[in-house]
Design a protein around this motif. Sequence first.
Motif, PDB file in Angstrom:
ATOM      1  N   GLN A 400       1.918 -17.528   4.450  1.00  0.00           N
ATOM      2  CA  GLN A 400       3.075 -17.065   5.226  1.00  0.00           C
ATOM      3  C   GLN A 400       3.557 -15.705   4.730  1.00  0.00           C
ATOM      4  O   GLN A 400       4.005 -14.863   5.516  1.00  0.00           O
ATOM      5  N   LEU A 401       3.425 -15.487   3.425  1.00  0.00           N
ATOM      6  CA  LEU A 401       3.873 -14.211   2.854  1.00  0.00           C
ATOM      7  C   LEU A 401       2.978 -13.043   3.267  1.00  0.00           C
ATOM      8  O   LEU A 401       3.372 -11.887   3.127  1.00  0.00           O
ATOM      9  N   LEU A 402       1.804 -13.335   3.783  1.00  0.00           N
ATOM     10  CA  LEU A 402       0.938 -12.256   4.263  1.00  0.00           C
ATOM     11  C   LEU A 402       1.511 -11.612   5.519  1.00  0.00           C
ATOM     12  O   LEU A 402       1.069 -10.542   5.935  1.00  0.00           O
ATOM     13  N   HIS A 403       2.514 -12.268   6.119  1.00  0.00           N
ATOM     14  CA  HIS A 403       3.213 -11.702   7.280  1.00  0.00           C
ATOM     15  C   HIS A 403       4.562 -11.103   6.881  1.00  0.00           C
ATOM     16  O   HIS A 403       5.333 -10.681   7.741  1.00  0.00           O
ATOM     17  N   ASP A 404       4.850 -11.098   5.582  1.00  0.00           N
ATOM     18  CA  ASP A 404       6.143 -10.597   5.106  1.00  0.00           C
ATOM     19  C   ASP A 404       6.318  -9.132   5.504  1.00  0.00           C
ATOM     20  O   ASP A 404       5.361  -8.350   5.469  1.00  0.00           O
ATOM     21  N   PRO A 405       7.529  -8.742   5.898  1.00  0.00           N
ATOM     22  CA  PRO A 405       7.756  -7.335   6.276  1.00  0.00           C
ATOM     23  C   PRO A 405       7.596  -6.362   5.110  1.00  0.00           C
ATOM     24  O   PRO A 405       7.400  -5.169   5.321  1.00  0.00           O
ATOM     25  N   SER A 406       7.664  -6.879   3.888  1.00  0.00           N
ATOM     26  CA  SER A 406       7.518  -6.019   2.708  1.00  0.00           C
ATOM     27  C   SER A 406       6.050  -5.942   2.290  1.00  0.00           C
ATOM     28  O   SER A 406       5.423  -6.957   1.998  1.00  0.00           O
ATOM     29  N   GLN A 442      -7.769  -9.712   8.818  1.00  0.00           N
ATOM     30  CA  GLN A 442      -6.835  -8.800   9.493  1.00  0.00           C
ATOM     31  C   GLN A 442      -6.305  -7.750   8.524  1.00  0.00           C
ATOM     32  O   GLN A 442      -6.227  -6.559   8.855  1.00  0.00           O
ATOM     33  N   LEU A 443      -5.958  -8.187   7.314  1.00  0.00           N
ATOM     34  CA  LEU A 443      -5.420  -7.249   6.328  1.00  0.00           C
ATOM     35  C   LEU A 443      -6.502  -6.322   5.772  1.00  0.00           C
ATOM     36  O   LEU A 443      -6.201  -5.231   5.294  1.00  0.00           O
ATOM     37  N   SER A 444      -7.758  -6.754   5.842  1.00  0.00           N
ATOM     38  CA  SER A 444      -8.850  -5.884   5.384  1.00  0.00           C
ATOM     39  C   SER A 444      -9.032  -4.690   6.321  1.00  0.00           C
ATOM     40  O   SER A 444      -9.715  -3.726   5.980  1.00  0.00           O
ATOM     41  N   LYS A 445      -8.400  -4.765   7.483  1.00  0.00           N
ATOM     42  CA  LYS A 445      -8.467  -3.668   8.458  1.00  0.00           C
ATOM     43  C   LYS A 445      -7.186  -2.830   8.454  1.00  0.00           C
ATOM     44  O   LYS A 445      -7.018  -1.938   9.289  1.00  0.00           O
ATOM     45  N   SER A 446      -6.295  -3.128   7.510  1.00  0.00           N
ATOM     46  CA  SER A 446      -5.012  -2.427   7.455  1.00  0.00           C
ATOM     47  C   SER A 446      -5.198  -0.938   7.182  1.00  0.00           C
ATOM     48  O   SER A 446      -6.147  -0.520   6.518  1.00  0.00           O
ATOM     49  N   MET A 447      -4.263  -0.137   7.673  1.00  0.00           N
ATOM     50  CA  MET A 447      -4.281   1.296   7.381  1.00  0.00           C
ATOM     51  C   MET A 447      -3.837   1.561   5.944  1.00  0.00           C
ATOM     52  O   MET A 447      -4.088   2.625   5.394  1.00  0.00           O
ATOM     53  N   ASP A 448      -3.162   0.585   5.345  1.00  0.00           N
ATOM     54  CA  ASP A 448      -2.698   0.711   3.963  1.00  0.00           C
ATOM     55  C   ASP A 448      -3.849   0.353   3.022  1.00  0.00           C
ATOM     56  O   ASP A 448      -4.329  -0.779   3.011  1.00  0.00           O
ATOM     57  N   SER A 449      -4.293   1.309   2.223  1.00  0.00           N
ATOM     58  CA  SER A 449      -5.471   1.087   1.375  1.00  0.00           C
ATOM     59  C   SER A 449      -5.231   0.013   0.316  1.00  0.00           C
ATOM     60  O   SER A 449      -6.162  -0.700  -0.072  1.00  0.00           O
ATOM     61  N   THR A 450      -3.988  -0.124  -0.147  1.00  0.00           N
ATOM     62  CA  THR A 450      -3.692  -1.158  -1.145  1.00  0.00           C
ATOM     63  C   THR A 450      -3.847  -2.545  -0.543  1.00  0.00           C
ATOM     64  O   THR A 450      -4.379  -3.461  -1.184  1.00  0.00           O
ATOM     65  N   LEU A 451      -3.383  -2.708   0.684  1.00  0.00           N
ATOM     66  CA  LEU A 451      -3.558  -3.992   1.370  1.00  0.00           C
ATOM     67  C   LEU A 451      -5.039  -4.264   1.629  1.00  0.00           C
ATOM     68  O   LEU A 451      -5.517  -5.389   1.427  1.00  0.00           O
ATOM     69  N   ARG A 452      -5.762  -3.236   2.073  1.00  0.00           N
ATOM     70  CA  ARG A 452      -7.199  -3.412   2.325  1.00  0.00           C
ATOM     71  C   ARG A 452      -7.911  -3.855   1.048  1.00  0.00           C
ATOM     72  O   ARG A 452      -8.707  -4.794   1.050  1.00  0.00           O
ATOM     73  N   PHE A 453      -7.611  -3.160  -0.024  1.00  0.00           N
ATOM     74  CA  PHE A 453      -8.244  -3.453  -1.309  1.00  0.00           C
ATOM     75  C   PHE A 453      -8.003  -4.901  -1.734  1.00  0.00           C
ATOM     76  O   PHE A 453      -8.936  -5.631  -2.084  1.00  0.00           O
ATOM     77  N   ASN A 454      -6.749  -5.325  -1.694  1.00  0.00           N
ATOM     78  CA  ASN A 454      -6.420  -6.675  -2.149  1.00  0.00           C
ATOM     79  C   ASN A 454      -6.952  -7.748  -1.206  1.00  0.00           C
ATOM     80  O   ASN A 454      -7.309  -8.845  -1.649  1.00  0.00           O
ATOM     81  N   ALA A 455      -7.002  -7.438   0.080  1.00  0.00           N
ATOM     82  CA  ALA A 455      -7.565  -8.397   1.041  1.00  0.00           C
ATOM     83  C   ALA A 455      -9.060  -8.578   0.797  1.00  0.00           C
ATOM     84  O   ALA A 455      -9.582  -9.700   0.811  1.00  0.00           O
ATOM     85  N   VAL A 456      -9.759  -7.474   0.559  1.00  0.00           N
ATOM     86  CA  VAL A 456     -11.201  -7.555   0.291  1.00  0.00           C
ATOM     87  C   VAL A 456     -11.456  -8.278  -1.028  1.00  0.00           C
ATOM     88  O   VAL A 456     -12.395  -9.070  -1.152  1.00  0.00           O
ATOM     89  N   TRP A 457     -10.600  -8.020  -2.009  1.00  0.00           N
ATOM     90  CA  TRP A 457     -10.737  -8.704  -3.301  1.00  0.00           C
ATOM     91  C   TRP A 457     -10.595 -10.219  -3.111  1.00  0.00           C
ATOM     92  O   TRP A 457     -11.355 -11.012  -3.684  1.00  0.00           O
TER      93      TRP A 457
END
Length: 652
Positions: A400-406, A442-457
Motif C-alpha cells: 500500500q505504501l508503494l502508492h504513498d504520495p511521498s 510499474q515503479l521500475s518504469k518511473s521517471m524517478d531514478s531512485t524509484l526505478r533503482f529500488n523497484a529493480v532491486w
Amino acid sequence: MPASASTNRPADLIGRLKSSEGEAKLKALREVKNQIIGNRTKKLSYIKLGAVPIVVDILASADDSDASLLVQSAAAIGSFACGVDVGVKAVLESGAFPHLIRILSNPDEKVVDAGARSLRMIFQSKLAPKYDFLEEKKLEFLLSLLNSENENVTGLGASIITHSCETSAEQKVLCNVGVLCRLVSLLEGSLNQRDASLDSLATILKNNSDVISKFVGLENGRALSAITELTKDRCPRTRLLACMCLIVIGNTSPCYLQGVGIKTKLISILVELLEDPGQVGEEAPFAFASLIADKEDVQKLAFEIDAVDKLCNLLHKGSVQVKRFQGILLALAEQCSKLENCRSRFLSLQVLNMVTDALNHESVDVRAVACLCIRNVSRSLKNLSAGRFMNEKIVTPLLQLLHDPSTSIQVAALSAISNIVIDFTGHKSVFIQSGGVKQLVQLSKSMDSTLRFNAVWALRNLMFHAENIYKEVILLELTTSTLASLICDPEPFIQEQSLALVCNLVDGGINSIRHVFIEDGNIINAIGRQLRTCSRSEVCIQGMYVLSNIASGNEFHKETVMHQLFPPQAGEDTQSFMMKFLQSNDGQLRTAAIWCIINLTYPDNPGASSRVVKLRSAGIISQIKSMVNDPCLDAKFRVRTVLEQCQLLPAA
C-alpha cells in the motif's frame, strides 16, 4: 454571562487591542498573552481572527519609552510563535522581525529580555529566516549578541547559530571569529546559557573535522572535558545536549572518543533519558540512534545493557507521542541493523506487530522509520529462512505504501520489500498473489531514478532462488522489452541491478536459461550491447556473470555466448570485450570473465574444442596464460582451471 467573561472573548479583546487608549490596549495585550500561553486552540483562534498583525502594529508604533507596551506586545508575539508554525508564519508575514530586532537596543532591560525571548521562539521554527553569517555586518551583530551580558540575548545569539549554521564555510567563519571560545565560556553561565551553548556547539562542529580539531585543542582540551563533565549534570536536558555534542564529535572524528568507557557512558545516559516524560524523552532516542548508527561495536555495548528491551518496553507501555514513537522506531532500526542477536531479541519481545501497524501511521516520518525498522530486522537470514516476514500482515501495508504520495516513503517501502522477498521458504507466492509484482514493475518504469533503482532491486531479490513458475510470472509482467530497456538504462546503478536481476533469472539450469532467448533473444542481445559499450566495472561484472550462467547451459546456449563475445559483424581487428575485461584492473571483473571461459571450455561438452580454437585465435587463451600469477586469488585459481581444461581437449 458575567461581564468580565464577555469582554474577554477573542473578538472583544481584538477590538480593545485597537483602542486608542493606552491602558486599555495594554490590558488587552496582557489578557491575549495570558490566554494563548500553552493553549494551542486559543492561539489558533486568535491567529485566524487576525490578532497577530494588530499586535505587531502595536509593537511597531509604541514609543521606545513605553516599556510596558513594548514588553507585552513582544511577549504576545513570542507566544504566538511558540511551538506553532502557523503562528511563526503569521508573525513573520506581519513584519514583526525588524521591530523585535530594534528593541534589543532599548535601554530598558525588560524590553530587551522580551524581544530576545520572542526572537528565540521564532528561531526555534524551521520557518524562521536563515541568518547570513558570511555578511560582515550580520556577523558583527551576532557577535554583539553573544558578547552581551544579558542572558536572553546571548541565548538568542546561540539560537541563531543553531538554526542557521548549515555549511562548512559558515562553520569555519564562526570558528575563525572566536565563536567557539565564547560558547565554551557560556558553559559556565546559567542553565539557559549552558544549554543554548551546547546546542550551538553541536551545530558548528557537525561533520567538520577541522573545526572539531580546533575545538578539542581549546584550552589544552579543557573545552572537551567541560562537555564531558556536563553529561553528569543534574538537569536532564543538559545531559542530553552534552551527549549530543560528544556524539557529533565522535561521529566525525572517532579518534577523540575511542574509549569503551565513554561510549558505554553515553549509551547508559541516553537509555536512562528515554524514560523522561517530556521533550528530553522525545529527543533521546534520536541521539541514541545517531550514537549507534553503523557502529557494530557500539551496538554490541548497547545490547549488553539491554537497550533493545528498554526500547521495546517503551512501545509496550501504550500510546506514545508521535515524535517519541518515531525516535524509538529509529533507534530500534539502528540497533538491529548489524547484529543478529539484536534482531532475535527484537522479534522475541513481540513488537513486530506494532511496527507493522506503524506502516499505516498518519505521520510520514513514522511510516518511514517503520519501513526502515522492518528492513533492518528482516536482514536476519535465520528468520527469512523461517518465512517470518513473508505474510499478508507485513506484505499488504508495504505494498500500500508503494502508492504513498511521498516518494521517500515509496523508496523506504521498496527497501523493506527488497529484503523480505528474498524469503527462502518458497512463500514468494504471498507477495506475487498480493499484486506485488505488478506494482514493482510499474515503479521500475518511473521517471524517478531512485524509484526505478529500488523497484529493480526488489525484483532482483524476488527473482532470487524463485521457482521457475514464479520466474515466468515475473517476466511475463515485466516483459522482455522493459527488461532490455532497464539493462540499457541511462543510470549505471540501474543497469547493474537489472543485470543482477537477469543473473538470478538464468540461475537454475536450462529451464531458467531459456527465458533470455524468448522474443528473438531480446534480453541477451541487450546484454551484449551493454557489455560492448559500458566502461563501469560494476555493470560489466554483473553482465559477465549473466553470460557465465548462460554458458553453463547446453551447446546452443554456449554458442550464443560465443556469438556475443565475437559478433560476426565485428571486424577481425576489433578487440573482444572479453580481452578488455581480462586485462582490467578490477580483480572481480577479471574473475567474472574467467568464469565465463571455464563454462565455455568444459571438456565434456562436444563443442568445447572448437570454442577453444576460437578463443585462442582471439588471443584469449594467451592472455589467460599470462594471468597464472594474477594478484587476485580468485582469478588466479580460476585461471588454473581454464588451463587444465584446455589441456584435456584435443584442440588444445
